[in-house]
Every structure is written in C-alpha cells, then in structure tokens.
Design an enzyme around this catalytic site. Structure first.
Site, PDB file in Angstrom:
ATOM      1  N   LYS A 119     -11.948 -33.725  -2.909  1.00 39.97           N
ATOM      2  CA  LYS A 119     -10.777 -34.565  -2.659  1.00 39.97           C
ATOM      3  C   LYS A 119     -10.712 -35.664  -3.707  1.00 39.97           C
ATOM      4  O   LYS A 119      -9.642 -36.121  -4.080  1.00 39.97           O
ATOM      5  CB  LYS A 119     -10.912 -35.164  -1.263  1.00 39.97           C
ATOM      6  CG  LYS A 119      -9.771 -36.008  -0.764  1.00 39.97           C
ATOM      7  CD  LYS A 119      -9.953 -36.302   0.731  1.00 39.97           C
ATOM      8  CE  LYS A 119      -8.971 -37.345   1.230  1.00 39.97           C
ATOM      9  NZ  LYS A 119      -9.631 -38.465   1.904  1.00 39.97           N
ATOM     10  N   GLN A 120     -11.868 -36.114  -4.146  1.00 39.45           N
ATOM     11  CA  GLN A 120     -11.913 -37.262  -5.040  1.00 39.45           C
ATOM     12  C   GLN A 120     -13.261 -37.308  -5.754  1.00 39.45           C
ATOM     13  O   GLN A 120     -14.188 -36.613  -5.372  1.00 39.45           O
ATOM     14  CB  GLN A 120     -11.724 -38.541  -4.235  1.00 39.45           C
ATOM     15  CG  GLN A 120     -12.855 -38.825  -3.247  1.00 39.45           C
ATOM     16  CD  GLN A 120     -12.400 -39.762  -2.143  1.00 39.45           C
ATOM     17  OE1 GLN A 120     -11.877 -39.326  -1.137  1.00 39.45           O
ATOM     18  NE2 GLN A 120     -12.601 -41.039  -2.355  1.00 39.45           N
ATOM     19  N   TRP A 154     -14.299 -49.015   2.541  1.00 42.88           N
ATOM     20  CA  TRP A 154     -15.073 -49.316   1.335  1.00 42.88           C
ATOM     21  C   TRP A 154     -14.173 -49.475   0.117  1.00 42.88           C
ATOM     22  O   TRP A 154     -14.599 -50.022  -0.900  1.00 42.88           O
ATOM     23  CB  TRP A 154     -16.089 -48.208   1.071  1.00 42.88           C
ATOM     24  CG  TRP A 154     -15.464 -46.944   0.524  1.00 42.88           C
ATOM     25  CD1 TRP A 154     -14.430 -46.245   1.067  1.00 42.88           C
ATOM     26  CD2 TRP A 154     -15.803 -46.263  -0.684  1.00 42.88           C
ATOM     27  NE1 TRP A 154     -14.115 -45.159   0.297  1.00 42.88           N
ATOM     28  CE2 TRP A 154     -14.942 -45.139  -0.785  1.00 42.88           C
ATOM     29  CE3 TRP A 154     -16.753 -46.475  -1.681  1.00 42.88           C
ATOM     30  CZ2 TRP A 154     -15.001 -44.235  -1.854  1.00 42.88           C
ATOM     31  CZ3 TRP A 154     -16.801 -45.566  -2.741  1.00 42.88           C
ATOM     32  CH2 TRP A 154     -15.937 -44.467  -2.827  1.00 42.88           C
ATOM     33  N   ASP A 155     -12.940 -48.971   0.220  1.00 42.18           N
ATOM     34  CA  ASP A 155     -11.997 -49.024  -0.891  1.00 42.18           C
ATOM     35  C   ASP A 155     -11.964 -50.413  -1.517  1.00 42.18           C
ATOM     36  O   ASP A 155     -11.904 -50.577  -2.736  1.00 42.18           O
ATOM     37  CB  ASP A 155     -10.568 -48.716  -0.418  1.00 42.18           C
ATOM     38  CG  ASP A 155     -10.455 -47.443   0.403  1.00 42.18           C
ATOM     39  OD1 ASP A 155     -11.445 -47.068   1.043  1.00 42.18           O
ATOM     40  OD2 ASP A 155      -9.371 -46.851   0.414  1.00 42.18           O
ATOM     41  N   GLU A 176     -14.554 -36.437   0.988  1.00 49.90           N
ATOM     42  CA  GLU A 176     -14.512 -35.998   2.385  1.00 49.90           C
ATOM     43  C   GLU A 176     -14.235 -34.505   2.547  1.00 49.90           C
ATOM     44  O   GLU A 176     -14.077 -34.029   3.673  1.00 49.90           O
ATOM     45  CB  GLU A 176     -13.475 -36.814   3.152  1.00 49.90           C
ATOM     46  CG  GLU A 176     -13.905 -38.261   3.321  1.00 49.90           C
ATOM     47  CD  GLU A 176     -12.749 -39.168   3.722  1.00 49.90           C
ATOM     48  OE1 GLU A 176     -11.594 -38.719   3.717  1.00 49.90           O
ATOM     49  OE2 GLU A 176     -13.022 -40.348   4.021  1.00 49.90           O
TER      50      GLU A 176
END
Lengths: 740, 740
Positions: free
Chosen positions: B575-576, B346-347, B473
């Site tokens: 994580k993000q 998806w990046d 994640e």
C-alpha cells in the site's frame, strides 16, 4: 452393558440444573430439546435455556464489523430457539408437584429415554412420586414426547396447566465470544390455534431467512379432558382430576419448510400418528433402533466401567447430534444448546465423522452430501477471497455461507478444506462407494485441490502456503503451517490418484492438472527444524517468546478470555494440538523419532484450552507407544462434559471431544487405521482392562475386534485380510486369535 | 510569492463543491470550519458536510466487535460536528443572492482569508456582486468570522436570514472503512438564547464524553437592526434593508470545557471582543502572523510556480491543522473534515512534525506535550496487550485510548512508538531543549524502549520483534518487520545515549537497563536477503506470491476497497513505502547499493494506495541520486488534494502527504538532515528551477539556504558549522557561497 447415566442430587442448585439441561437433552439429529424441568426451577435463579432446535433451521443476524474491510462477513446465521414445548405444571390444591430437595436424573442409552424422578410430601401429608420421561425418536424425525407419571399414596386433587407457544428468544452473553452477544427475537408468529382433535399448532417464520416452522402438540391424560384456550399468544391446556395415579402424555412434532412442502399438515399428522401409537410404541421403536446401533458399534469394555459409560454416552450423544438428511451437518454443540450458535465447523470431519465412517457409513455419506450441497457457496467464498479457482468451505456456517466474524481466526483456517477432503477420502477407503465419488466426491476433491494450487506458490523451498491459520488459534495468519501444508500435500496426491482410479477416462487437460497437483504435493514445503529435530508448527513459531505455562493461573484459562490475541500470537503457547495433529493424521510425512520429539516439544506448551486437544494428545501418545500418557489424556478428555471440566457444558455438549474420545478408543487403544489398501489394527490392552471390543464396517463387511488377556480375536462377516501389528492376517466368520 | 490558490468555475457541480468544502476550509489548529456555501447549493445534490470542529473535542461511539475477543476495542472516539455557524442567506424580493453559474474561490495564504465571489443579475435587472470572506484567526483560538459584501448597480431590497444552532450530525458512510459507518447525533443541546448584546449562544454537551461546548455568534449589518428569535431550537436573525451596498459581518467564537473553566462566558466575551475590534483588525493580525510564519519558512522557489504554490498551500494547511495547546495533536485530516474520524495517527510524527521541528519548534514541542499527556494511557494500552512494562501509544486516538477496530491493521502497528521516539529525538537534536527532555522527553523514550524490550526476544538470529504490523497495511502481523526493527534499534541506542548525556546521574539499576537497551539494539535482527541484495520487509515477504500490478485495473485502487485482506496479505503488494521508509529514515543500517536495489524491488510492487507513499519514494529517490524520479513523485504527491487525485479530498485534506511534500523539498531537494552532531545540507537544483530557499531553526539559530545557478548560499543568525555535501562549512550572518 453400562448403558445408563444416572445422577441423584439432594438439592437443587443453579450450576447443576444448567449443566443437566445439556447433559440430559433429547435429540435425534433433526430435532433437539434441552432437558429443562418442565415446571421450572421455582426460586432457583438458574440461567435456564428452554430451547428446542431444528438442525439447519437458522435465522440471520447482523454482525457489523468494527472496521468494514472488503469482504468481511457482516451477517451471520444462528440456530433459533423455535418454541416452548416443555411447559407442564402440576399442582395439588395449589401446591406445585416439583422437587424441592432430592431428585434423580437418568439417561438410558438403551431406550433413549431421559428421565427425572422425585418424591414429595404434600401439605396434606400425601406422599407423591413423579417420573418425567422424555424421548426424541430416531425414526420419527420431528417428534418429541414427554410422559409424566404421578403416583400418590392416596387420592388427591391434581391440576395440570400446560402451554405451547413460540414466544421464545435465544440466549445471549456479550462477555463470551463463543456465545451470541445480543438477544434477538427471531420469529414472526401466527396466532396459535387448536385443531378439532385438540392439537395445538404454533406457526412461525424466521425473520430474515424466512424459514417456516410449525410445532404441533397434543396433551393427554386418559382420565381427564382438558379445558383448552389460546391466551396471550399461548396455547393452554388445563386439566383437573382427583386420583391416586395419573399418566400425562405430551406428543410434540415439528416440521419446517426446508424439508417439507406443507409443514403445518406434516406436524399435525405426525402428532396424531404418534399419539395414536402411544408412548410405549415409540419406546419400543427407539430400543430397536438403539439395539441395532449398539450392535453395529460392537462396543464392550471390561475393566473400566466409568470409561465404558463415557464412551457409550459419547456415541449416543453423537447419534443424537448428527444430521441424517443430507441437508444438515453436525454442529459443534449438536442440538443440545446454543454455544457457537449452532454452527458447523471442521470439528465434525476431523473428530466425529470418522466414527460414522467406521460404524454407520450411510450417516457419513449424509454429512458429505451436506458439504456437496454447499459446494457452490464454497466456490463463491473462494472467489470472494480473491482465488481464481477452487472452493473454500466456510470456517463456520449453517447454510453454507461464512459466519466468521474475526477472519484471522476463522476464514483464514483454510485447513477446513483439508478436513472435508480427509473425510471424503476416508469414506471412500472404508466404503469403496464409487457412485458417490463419481457423483459428488471427486468434484469436491478437485475443487479443494484447485484451491490449494491457487493458494500456494512455488519458491526455492518448495510449494508454500502463506497467510493461513492452522488449528491452533493462539497463532493466526502464518506461513507454512505444518498441519495445513501436510493436509494439502495429502489431498493433492490423493485427488490425483483417486481421479485416475475412479474416472473412466481423463482428458489431456485434466491429466495436466493432475500432474500439477502431484508436482505441488511432491514439493510441498513442510517446515522442520534439524537442530531440535521436530516438525515446526509454521515458519516462525519456534522463534517466538517462550511462556512458562506453570505461571499462568488456572483462572486464566481459557487464555483467550484473559489475554489479548497479540499476546497469544507472540508467545509459544498452543490452544490445541496443531503439528501433533498433523503427525497423527499424516504420519507418512514424519519419522517416529521426529514425532516423539515434536510431541514432547508441543505438549509442554499446550494449554488444552480447546476441547479438541486432549483427545489428539491421547491418540498420538498411544500411536507413539506411551500408553500411560495416552490413557491419562484419554480419561481426562472423557470428563469434559460428564464432569463439566471446561465449565461450559451448559452451553452444549462438546461433540468434537466426544468423537475424539471414541477415536482414542478405536484408533488409540485398538490401533485401528484405514489406508489405501485396507484396514489394520495394532491393539493394546491397557492395564486393568480385562477385555474390550468394537466393530467397524469395511466395504459392507463388519469386522469385529475383541481384545482380552489372551490376545486379539478378529472376525468378519466375509473373508478378508487385515493387518495386525504389521502382519497380514486373513480373517472370516470364525474368530481368529492373534497375539498382541 | 505565489500566495494565492484561486479557482474559477463556470457552473456548480457536486464533486467540485464537495472537494472545495475541504480545500477552502478555515482553521487555526483549535477550530476548523468547512467552506460550504453559506446559503447552500440550491438544486445541486452535493454531499455537503456543514461542519465546525474543535481539535480534541470528541464523543464516544460504540464499535461492537464482530467477535468480542479479549482486549479488543469496542468504543471509539470521533470528532464531533459542533454547530451550524455558516447558515447565512440573502434574498432580494425572494430571489436568492447565490451563484447559479460562474463563481470564484480564493485562498489567500498571506491574509489567511478564504473567499468566494460571484455576480448575478436579479429579475429586476439589477447587477449584483457578492464577496464572502472567511477567517479563522491564528491568534484568537476559538474565533471564526465571515464578512459578506454585496454591491449592486442600483438600490435594491435586501433581506437576510441567518441561523446559528447545534442541530447537526456527523457524516456517515457504511461503505468506506475510512469513514464513520453510522449517523450519530452526539450533542445534548440546551435551548439557544440571545444575550442583551444580540449574541446568540448555543450550548451543548457531548453525550458520552461529556464535553461542554459553547458557540456564540453575533451578526451585524451596520445599517440595519435584525429581528431576533429562537425558532425550533435555532437562533435566527432577520435583516431587511434597501441599499446598493451591504456589508454583513458574522463573528463566531467557540469555547469548550476541556480548555476553559467557563466556556459560555469565554465564548460570549470573545465574540464581543472580536466584533468590537472588527473584521479588518482580525485580517491585520492574521497577516502579521502569517508574514512571520512565511519569513520563518524562508521559502522561495523560482522556476516552478505551481510547485511553489503547492508547497505554500501545504504549509498553510498544516499550520491550520496543528494543535497548539499541548492538549491536542494533528489529525490525519486536520480540522478540514471527518475522514478517519478526526483521529491522530503516526502520520503526524513521521510526515508533519519534522516541519514544525525545523521551522517552529515550539509547535513541535506542543505536539510532544500532547503525547506526554497520554503517556499513562499508553502504559495502560501496553498492559492490556500483556506487556509487563513500557508504553505503547495508541495507533489511532483523540483522547489517548486506542480506537482501532481491526487490531491487525491498527493496534499491531507498534511502530507508532518508534514515530514518537523519532519525533522526540529529532526535536532534541534541533533544539537542544534539555528542560523538555528532563521533564517529559526522556520518560517517554524510556517507556518506549522498555516496550521494545518486552516485545522482543533474543534468538540465535539476534533480537527479534514478532507479530507486529509495519507501515504497509497490505501485510499484517509479521515477524521482524524491517521498518519496526530498525526503528526499535535506533530508539534503544539513542535512548541509552540521551539518558547518559542528559541525566545528571544514573543509578546502577538504570545503568543495567541502559546496557540491556544497547545489547538489544546492537543485536537487533534486520532481515536482509543476500541473493537479492535487499533489505527484507519482514521474515516472509519475499516468499509471497507475486502480483502483476499492471493487471490491476485503475478502478480497483485503492485495493483495500476491492480485495479481501487475506488476498492482499498473501501477495507481494504494498500500500505504501515500508522498508524504503526505513532506509530513508535510518540509512545508517543499510549500504547505498542495498538501498538502491531495495528501492527498485519495492517500487515495482507499491500501489501508493496510501497518500503516505509517494512523498517517501520522492525523498528516497532524491537521497539516492535519482533526481528525475524524485521530482516526478514529488510533483505527483503535491497534486493529491489540489487535484483530488485520490478522489476523497471532500473527506478532508491529506496532512501527511502535505508534510511529506514539504519534506521532499527541504530534505529531498535541499538535502537537509539533522544528526547528533549538527545539521547538513546536500542541495541540488532541479532542472528548470532558477533558485529556491528555505530556513530551518537550529538551536534558536535560524539558518537559511538559498540555492541558485551559482551554488548554494548559506547564512545563519549566529556563527556555526554546518555540513554541505559532506564538507564542514562555517557560516554566519554574512552569506557564504558553496558550490553544489
């Protein structure tokens, strides 16, 4: 006593042969041998597993993770098929003496003999009858024996060829997650040899775990001497004789380096000893052992013969399966097959161990000693998972290290700690064994409670446990799984209580820790829905999509083999009892109306795809007074292996279901419970039953309950007070009648 | 224009050499070649990856699951190192012409040439300078060229030995889940041969996927003819000459059976064509292509040279990475290395594709066409997961089938469907390309919306989405992930709107479906906490244990390599960006105060272990008016590859972060947005900047924003009205100044 399982068939078919290898297997808790036809199945293409296993002997296989995240398990233990010790073939003028049509199987629960018999007509017209008898003596842990009797209506030529070797492999099936997926050869073999006494000796070492295993075999026909040879890595005996009547005996003994400092010597000596004493002596010993066992169970049942047979079969199989040396446990499939790779799960503690706790507490203690032997590994496991304290027992293991390949449905099932704690607490309640508690029990309880403390978090809702998986594997990694939280709530409070009760003194630091346990227990968050009036499986379960189970075809069960995990996770569908099991085990945390509503809610969406499910629904139905439903589940759960209702008995017996079946009898119908203050019974007499009885051992005092049309009759070796249907009843040697 | 990345080193060290293979690689979206030293690194033990890759050419490797549950992926695609096309060695009297100390690397963003230069003194005392130049022409998709110029202060003997072959493997590292874990040889090779023109031809076929790949190479030194031979499966050229000045040229062309019906012919013809035109002609073409590209970006920045260079570098790398043929996409590492095995995530849609949508919409359309080409596989994927309708794009893939090994952190990231929908909608908003929507776009949007409908469930709280994983994640398989729900809410409403707007007519059945979309969208449950006043990452996140990130040592990052997933899942650690990303992309679902509080809450617990994180925090800080914080994240995100701050640039560039960096410029600083009704800007001028500018292409109308001390200057090729800081501003060819 309905003590015989007997089946007669008119022809050979693969499915039956495969199933019966499991059903008629012989084991004693250390050694297990599957009931193959010694001579094989001729033209029949069955998936035969000619296995012989030792409880606790494993090898290690790589289990690469598709994505190697930190801490994931990438090697697992697996039970090892150790040797071919059943290869015995008889011929007459080249014609095999083997059934081609009608034959019978029999398992005698009084003698422990598993036998097979058939008659054939030879091309010469001679009528021959053959009986194969097999035995794994409970009192000689590495031993196994076979006796073959051949009777002819005239003298015939008989040739026998037998082998003994380690050129064996395990079964593999990549399509079933419950079986190993790759065929491995686990043994490094030495060349077999014969001793001067004619004993063939096969020595091997498991490749990765380095366990030395020796099997020794002596074959004997009184009237004939065999020619012996080692051919192609196999020890071979060849007999030739002419006779109308032959008795062949094979004596087998296994030994291994985990439990013996000289397994070669031990195996050879055991075989020589067994053969000197003879088959009949072993039968006599076995009968004596089993007579004592059946007496300790106190089991009788008049009015449902099939059920009595099933209950006895269950108990016998569990006795065959249970490790008795404190170094081994009880595998999901016992020693009857390779399903679940011989791993030990929580199944034992929650479904099987109570029976030993009630009947033979010394075996229950042995199971707890095994758990204690792996406590350090459980501490390491907790640490690997990021816990700063406590111990987390592995979800599936043989040697104490975790073997779960898919951690969301494995390692994440923290409730195994609750199962171990439950077993310890119930063992102590039944035995009052303070020595064990001081030595090992309390240490395990403390480490388990510490794990709960480190796992949980105090929030405004209470003490919460996040990201665990409950018993129902159709929902993974959830928050506040009711079962897990209830279990932790119980463990924390009981640990504090038992430590205070048993330890002679407690430091201030210890006291502070116990108070934390109590605080967490008291404020444990147990999810409950006011509107539905039910206990919630977890924080989110009832919000999931509903699934109309009636629309799932029978061929789609077990659903785990037909639906992606995410589909299962996302729907309100259960593989097995979860909140209902919690309500059964910890009824103090719910009221009766809640439990009745919960039962209704969850029953409608439970597939019973797990063999651990129906017995729980039976037990709780009895507890909640729905006798008819309880009985229906009870009967159905008892068919799983004898009728192969799950279709996989060939991979091994379902020990947890067997235990659950007997618990449904003792706890469901007999209403037996053990609490802090003693034992209680709430017996019922199911319709159609004339009477039943069972015994339990409470603090070395055997209590027997007999229930008949006239009420319950209670007796005990020594005086004590028990509770019957809520009333205190003093009992003693003289049977006392109580209305039910 | 700061158009050159230049680095000079005084010595060779492994870490720098490894990183620079990535940083200075040459690619054109179809072909990518890592920037190794042609002659190797001599004594330096670097983990060199001498790779050449074609976008979309993959092989399949087994990926056995530790527990083979139903539907789990057990084979994956992986990008394949296709050939050695860089092996060129020069010697003088046996002494290698190679740097032993000082050397320079340069990437010229104007010509696209990646070069390397050094000087050495030969044992004879001769001083030699060497320059290696490399080019992957954007206008000749399979081509790659190397030119080497050697200048000596006197005539010297020069020998050159070059090879071309397919005896190559991929990189493997079992310790890093982001890399392949097993070395595979993916190619079946034919014997190389030389054509009569001296072109060496290597032909191979990928073992499992059966893709035919041909590479053709022509080596040339004007003043010398090589001896040619095929030795040990390699095509070898050997040159010998005496000269003070040598120009060596290598022309390489790849072709593959996915995109050519006769790859052998195509590769040979391309090499002959390229070599006929010569290196300088390719440079001229490349300069022209890039001049046009830079003009279309409209990019300028006065006041932060480093940042301008970084932005240009980012854009150049993305242009090198993006597939331009509608049959390939843009891999997480572009074509610069084997990290993430060349998979598309998806990046691209969320971090990179917007740039192409804004600057070169034809490339954005090509990416969408790739997605359309795998729509059927996305439908199959949805079906495998138990959905009765809709399409779920694979979380990671090359050919369209899912390659996630651990589904909870892969397949469960349903928000990839939201990413594809977002890209389609933004593409349409920028281009008004109805033809594409009618042909492909609406079909994808409908299938995505159907998936959301089948995934979700109406409850008393609204329309809920269960058991999905959001962008973060460190928390897997949750209910009502804010990001996913917001994304679905947007998609459902927009799909209904666009279908009504674009389709000429709508049946009653279609209308009913659209109304269901709208109902689900309107009632979508978006978790929010009144007390904290923040949007909740999911139903349970804020109940988790807190984790003091200050106590996690730097060496424990990224945490996924040091902590068990269950530990991460159980703590409030990210994580993000997750909810913050949702608030950035879908600000219409939150109010400003909520977004400010959410930012504060989540920022404190975000590790930025993912390279997709800081750019989002930069963008949202700018959007919320915290310029200082935005700028700090912006700068830091731009260092990831150029300064190798994640320590893994050697495995490939971080394309998402590069895209995110440029978006932070255009959307963060320029405040650019495209909505239903048009485009808007909310530019700021960061402290220390004198001016900046960029262009976007809105409905074939190039709009340029220039911002300086005197305000914003806007112009467009054709008149239109844009919004600047909330006010409508009519603009046209004549630049208009607006205060900021």
């Amino acid at each position: 006593m309905r003590n015989v399982i007997e089946k007669t068939y008119d022809s050979l078919d693969a499915a039956t042969l495969e199933r019966d290898e499991t059903l008629f297997h012989s084991a004693n808790g250390y050694l297990g041998v599957r009931a193959v036809f010694e001579e094989g199945y001729g033209e029949i293409r069955a998936r035969s597993v000619r296995g012989a296993y030792i409880n606790g002997v494993y090898d290690i296989v790589p289990m690469p993770q598709a994505e190697p995240l930190f801490g994931l398990v990438d090697r697992k233990q697996t039970i090892v098929n150790l040797a071919e010790v059943q290869d015995i073939k008889f011929f007459s003028f080249g014609h095999p003496i083997a059934p081609s049509g009608r034959y019978s199987r029999k398992l005698d629960l009084g003698s422990g003999i598993s036998s097979r018999s058939f008659s054939i007509e030879l091309p010469s017209g001679a009528m021959v009858e053959a009986v194969f008898e097999r035995l794994c003596p409970f009192t000689r842990k590495g031993s196994f024996m076979i006796r073959v009797r051949i009777e002819s209506d005239r003298t015939i030529a008989i040739d026998a060829e037998t082998t003994h070797h380690c050129k064996v492999t395990n079964l593999a099936d990549a399509s079933d997650p419950r079986l190993a997926s790759v065929v491995h050869s686990f043994l490094v073999q030495d060349e077999p040899f014969f001793t001067s006494d004619g004993v063939s000796v096969c020595r091997s070492t498991t490749k990765e775990s380095g366990i030395r295993v020796v099997s020794a075999v002596l074959d004997r026909i009184v009237s004939a001497s065999p020619a012996r040879a080692v051919e192609d890595g196999k020890a071979v005996n060849r007999f030739s004789l002419e006779s109308g009547s032959v008795i062949f005996e094979r004596y087998v003994a296994f030994s291994d380096s985990r439990t013996s400092s000289d397994p070669e010597r031990d195996a050879i000596l055991a075989v020589l000893d067994d053969s000197r004493k003879g088959f009949e002596a072993a039968v006599a010993d076995q009968k004596k052992y089993l007579a004592n066992f059946w007496e300790r169970t106190g089991l009788s049942l008049e009015g449902d013969d099939e059920l009595e047979t099933a209950l006895r079969f269950n108990l016998f199989e569990l006795l065959q399966s249970v490790g008795k040396d404190g170094l081994s446990h009880l595998a999901a499939k016992g020693l009857s097959g390779e399903g679940y790779e011989g791993h030990y799960f929580w199944d034992t503690e929650m479904y099987v161990q109570p029976i030993f706790t009630y009947i033979m507490p010394e075996l229950s203690r042995s199971l707890l000693e095994y758990r204690y032997s792996i406590l350090d590994k459980a501490r390491e496991n907790a640490s690997l998972l990021g816990h700063r304290k406590g111990a987390l027992f592995p979800w599936r293991t043989i040697d104490g290290t975790e073997c779960s390949g898919f951690f969301p449905a494995g390692t994440a099932q923290y409730h195994i700690d609750g199962a171990v704690a439950y077993a310890i607490i119930e063992y102590y309640r039944m035995t009052g064994d303070k020595e064990f508690m001081l030595d090992k029990g309390l240490e395990m309880l403390l480490e388990i409670s510490r794990l709960w403390m480190d796992l949980g978090v105090f929030t405004k809702r209470g003490f919460e446990l996040h990201d665990v998986t409950g018993p129902d594997e159709y929902t993974c990694i959830v928050n506040n799984n009711f079962y897990t939280n209830a279990s932790a709530k119980f463990d924390l409070a009981e640990t504090a209580k038992l430590v205070r009760e048993i330890l002679p003194s407690i430091s201030e630091k210890e006291e502070a820790e116990l108070r934390e346990f109590e605080r967490a227990s008291a404020s444990m968050f147990l999810p409950h829905d006011e509107e539905l009036g039910i206990d919630l499986q977890d924080d989110s379960f009832i919000y999931k999509k509903k699934l109309d189970l009636a629309r799932i075809p029978a061929s789609d069960h077990p659903m785990l083999l037909h639906y992606h995990p995410l589909f299962l996770y996302r729907h309100q569908v259960l593989k097995q009892a979860d909140a209902v099991l919690a309500e059964l085990l910890y009824p103090q945390f719910s009221d009766r109306a809640t439990m009745i509503r919960s039962y209704g809610y969850y029953e409608a969406i439970t597939t019973h795809d797990s063999s651990l499910s129906k017995c729980v629904y039976a037990l709780q139905a009895f507890a909640l007074g729905d006798i008819e439903k309880g009985y229906s589940y009870f009967s159905s759960s008892n068919e799983i292996d004898l009728e192969d209702t799950h279709g996989n008995t060939r991979d091994g017996i379902h020990t947890a279901n067997m235990g659950g079946g007997y618990l449904a009898f003792v706890k469901g119908i007999g209403g037996f419970r053990v609490g802090e203050k003693g034992v209680s019974f709430s017996p019922i007499l199911p319709e159609g039953w004339r009477s039943y009885s069972f015994s339990v051992m409470y603090k070395s005092n055997r209590i027997t309950l007999k229930v008949g049309k006239d009420g319950a009759v209670l007796s005990a070796e020594r005086p004590l007070v028990v509770t019957v249907h809520g009333r205190d009843v003093p009992i003693g040697k003289e049977p006392i009648v109580v209305e039910i």
